[in-house]
Design a protein around this motif. Structure first.
Motif, PDB file in Angstrom:
ATOM      1  N   LYS A  34       0.827  -1.207   0.000  1.00 55.53           N
ATOM      2  CA  LYS A  34       0.000   0.000   0.000  1.00 55.53           C
ATOM      3  C   LYS A  34       0.863   1.260   0.000  1.00 55.53           C
ATOM      4  CE  LYS A  34      -4.171  -1.926   2.102  1.00 55.53           C
ATOM      5  NZ  LYS A  34      -5.096  -1.896   3.275  1.00 55.53           N
ATOM      6  N   ARG A  35       1.989   1.212   0.707  1.00 58.57           N
ATOM      7  CA  ARG A  35       2.915   2.352   0.695  1.00 58.57           C
ATOM      8  C   ARG A  35       3.426   2.623  -0.710  1.00 58.57           C
ATOM      9  NH1 ARG A  35       8.097   1.464   4.342  1.00 58.57           N
ATOM     10  NH2 ARG A  35       8.428  -0.106   2.721  1.00 58.57           N
ATOM     11  N   LEU A  36       3.742   1.547  -1.442  1.00 57.26           N
ATOM     12  CA  LEU A  36       4.161   1.696  -2.835  1.00 57.26           C
ATOM     13  C   LEU A  36       3.058   2.344  -3.668  1.00 57.26           C
ATOM     14  CD1 LEU A  36       5.840   1.094  -5.406  1.00 57.26           C
ATOM     15  CD2 LEU A  36       4.871  -1.218  -5.357  1.00 57.26           C
ATOM     16  N   LEU A  37       1.833   1.846  -3.534  1.00 53.08           N
ATOM     17  CA  LEU A  37       0.718   2.376  -4.315  1.00 53.08           C
ATOM     18  C   LEU A  37       0.445   3.843  -3.985  1.00 53.08           C
ATOM     19  CD1 LEU A  37      -1.777  -0.637  -4.208  1.00 53.08           C
ATOM     20  CD2 LEU A  37      -0.173  -0.019  -6.035  1.00 53.08           C
ATOM     21  N   VAL A  38       0.525   4.199  -2.721  1.00 56.09           N
ATOM     22  CA  VAL A  38       0.334   5.595  -2.321  1.00 56.09           C
ATOM     23  C   VAL A  38       1.380   6.489  -2.981  1.00 56.09           C
ATOM     24  CG1 VAL A  38       0.493   7.213  -0.389  1.00 56.09           C
ATOM     25  CG2 VAL A  38      -0.842   5.116  -0.149  1.00 56.09           C
ATOM     26  N   SER A  39       2.632   6.028  -2.997  1.00 52.59           N
ATOM     27  CA  SER A  39       3.700   6.840  -3.588  1.00 52.59           C
ATOM     28  C   SER A  39       3.500   7.019  -5.088  1.00 52.59           C
ATOM     29  CB  SER A  39       5.063   6.213  -3.296  1.00 52.59           C
ATOM     30  OG  SER A  39       5.304   5.058  -4.086  1.00 52.59           O
ATOM     31  N   ASP A  83      10.047  -3.463  -6.742  1.00 52.02           N
ATOM     32  CA  ASP A  83       9.752  -4.414  -5.673  1.00 52.02           C
ATOM     33  C   ASP A  83       8.490  -3.960  -4.948  1.00 52.02           C
ATOM     34  OD1 ASP A  83      11.974  -5.962  -6.194  1.00 52.02           O
ATOM     35  OD2 ASP A  83      13.220  -5.024  -4.653  1.00 52.02           O
ATOM     36  N   ASP A  84       7.818  -4.898  -4.280  1.00 51.14           N
ATOM     37  CA  ASP A  84       6.586  -4.515  -3.588  1.00 51.14           C
ATOM     38  C   ASP A  84       6.846  -3.852  -2.242  1.00 51.14           C
ATOM     39  OD1 ASP A  84       7.370  -6.688  -2.071  1.00 51.14           O
ATOM     40  OD2 ASP A  84       5.492  -7.805  -2.290  1.00 51.14           O
ATOM     41  N   ASP A  85       8.113  -3.736  -1.833  1.00 50.78           N
ATOM     42  CA  ASP A  85       8.418  -3.072  -0.566  1.00 50.78           C
ATOM     43  C   ASP A  85       9.266  -1.813  -0.742  1.00 50.78           C
ATOM     44  OD1 ASP A  85      10.670  -4.489  -1.333  1.00 50.78           O
ATOM     45  OD2 ASP A  85      11.225  -5.072   0.705  1.00 50.78           O
ATOM     46  N   CYS A  86       9.332  -1.301  -1.970  1.00 53.65           N
ATOM     47  CA  CYS A  86       9.987  -0.012  -2.182  1.00 53.65           C
ATOM     48  C   CYS A  86       8.911   1.039  -2.413  1.00 53.65           C
ATOM     49  CB  CYS A  86      10.971  -0.069  -3.344  1.00 53.65           C
ATOM     50  SG  CYS A  86      10.209  -0.203  -4.975  1.00 53.65           S
ATOM     51  N   LEU A 113      -5.213  -3.090  -5.172  1.00 51.12           N
ATOM     52  CA  LEU A 113      -5.145  -2.289  -6.397  1.00 51.12           C
ATOM     53  C   LEU A 113      -6.427  -1.499  -6.628  1.00 51.12           C
ATOM     54  CD1 LEU A 113      -3.420  -4.840  -8.815  1.00 51.12           C
ATOM     55  CD2 LEU A 113      -2.466  -2.671  -8.032  1.00 51.12           C
ATOM     56  N   SER A 114      -7.560  -2.091  -6.307  1.00 46.99           N
ATOM     57  CA  SER A 114      -8.850  -1.454  -6.580  1.00 46.99           C
ATOM     58  C   SER A 114      -9.075  -0.201  -5.744  1.00 46.99           C
ATOM     59  CB  SER A 114      -9.993  -2.444  -6.341  1.00 46.99           C
ATOM     60  OG  SER A 114     -10.079  -2.794  -4.966  1.00 46.99           O
ATOM     61  N   ALA A 115      -8.286  -0.020  -4.694  1.00 47.61           N
ATOM     62  CA  ALA A 115      -8.439   1.158  -3.840  1.00 47.61           C
ATOM     63  C   ALA A 115      -7.808   2.406  -4.460  1.00 47.61           C
ATOM     64  CB  ALA A 115      -7.835   0.889  -2.470  1.00 47.61           C
ATOM     65  N   PHE A 116      -7.089   2.243  -5.586  1.00 48.35           N
ATOM     66  CA  PHE A 116      -6.400   3.362  -6.225  1.00 48.35           C
ATOM     67  C   PHE A 116      -6.800   3.456  -7.692  1.00 48.35           C
ATOM     68  CE2 PHE A 116      -3.904   2.072  -2.630  1.00 48.35           C
ATOM     69  CZ  PHE A 116      -3.426   3.251  -2.082  1.00 48.35           C
TER      70      PHE A 116
END
Length: 266
Positions: free
Chosen positions: A17-22, A85-88, A48-51
């Motif tokens: 979620k942090r990645l998606l927010v960025s 990556d999913d944690d960057c 994904l659907s939240a963005f």
């Protein structure tokens, strides 16, 4: 447009979620996201659907970092590609600055810097001056700080024997860059932070599995005798970080002798 390829097991909710927010906060919206999930598909779809991001979700039944990245090739629409990556996560102007670099210069790929804002420290030691990346400098590059022209990598693939989830848990980036540079492409370095990632502890950077991976990796990139020399030099430098150094070195040598190199193919 930039294509961000993000493999995920769907297990790191907060980090993803942090990645998606960025990405949602990017000042330049010329990008797409290709998420290749290897588990927890419904959970990833929910995140994904939240963005309102331009995204493609590929559900892969097999695990392996290199396998996941290779699965994204047919879906890539951007003329610039980065393997994330999913944690960057990214500073708000990351996409804008990548587009600016490709617009002003003529290289086939650009690499930048990773920064850990939690420890307030660079991810690793970086040169302070820009320049062409050659020789041993290639070994220090990580996928999340690299951006490629799609046209320069359309015929390349990651070697699926290497990378997390593969037979050898590291080395896939080195082999991919080797293919890229042997093909005559150019890689330029820009000394600017382009992505955030938490910095691992020094002790976690070389464990037995990583050392064992280096034997087949060096053999693939060079040849058996020179690979043995490089493996021995690496062991001499890093043996203090290994729990069972002698046994680990013996396993790495055996892996080098047994491995039959082959390049990844589309």
């Amino acid at each position: 447009m930039i294509t961000f390829v993000v493999p995920t097991l769907g297990e790191r909710c907060n980090e993803f979620k942090r990645l998606l927010v960025s990405l949602d906060k990017q000042t330049d919206k010329r990008f797409e996201l290709i998420v290749v999930s290897q588990g927890n598909y419904d959970q990833v779809e929910q995140w994904l659907s939240a963005f309102q991001l331009r995204s493609t979700h590929i559900k892969l039944g097999e695990k392996g970092l290199s396998r996941a990245r290779n699965a994204a090739w047919p879906a890539m629409k951007g003329d610039i590609v980065s393997f994330s990556d999913d944690d960057c996560w990214y500073p708000p102007d990351a996409v804008e600055r990548v587009h600016s670099a490709f617009a002003q210069e003529g290289a086939d790929a650009y690499c930048f810097q990773i920064y850990d804002p939690i420890q307030q420290s660079p991810y690793k030691h970086y040169d302070t001056s820009p320049g062409t990346v050659r020789g041993r400098r290639v070994w220090k590059k990580s996928s999340i700080e690299l951006f490629f022209r799609q046209s320069a990598i359309e015929s390349l693939r990651f070697n699926e024997a290497f990378g997390l989830g593969g037979t050898y848990p590291s080395g896939e980036e080195n082999l991919f860059l080797r293919q890229f540079l042997v093909a005559g492409h150019t890689l330029m370095y820009i000394p600017e932070t382009i992505v955030f990632h938490e910095k691992p502890s020094q002790a976690s950077r070389l464990q037995e599995a990583q050392l064992v991976s280096k034997g087949p990796l060096f053999k693939t990139m060079y040849n058996g005798p020179f690979g043995f020399v490089l493996l021995t030099a690496l062991f001499a430098k890093k043996y203090k970080h290994l729990k069972h150094p002698t046994a680990s070195y013996a396993k790495a040598v055996r892996a080098l002798l047994d491995y039959k190199p082959k390049e990844a193919r589309p």
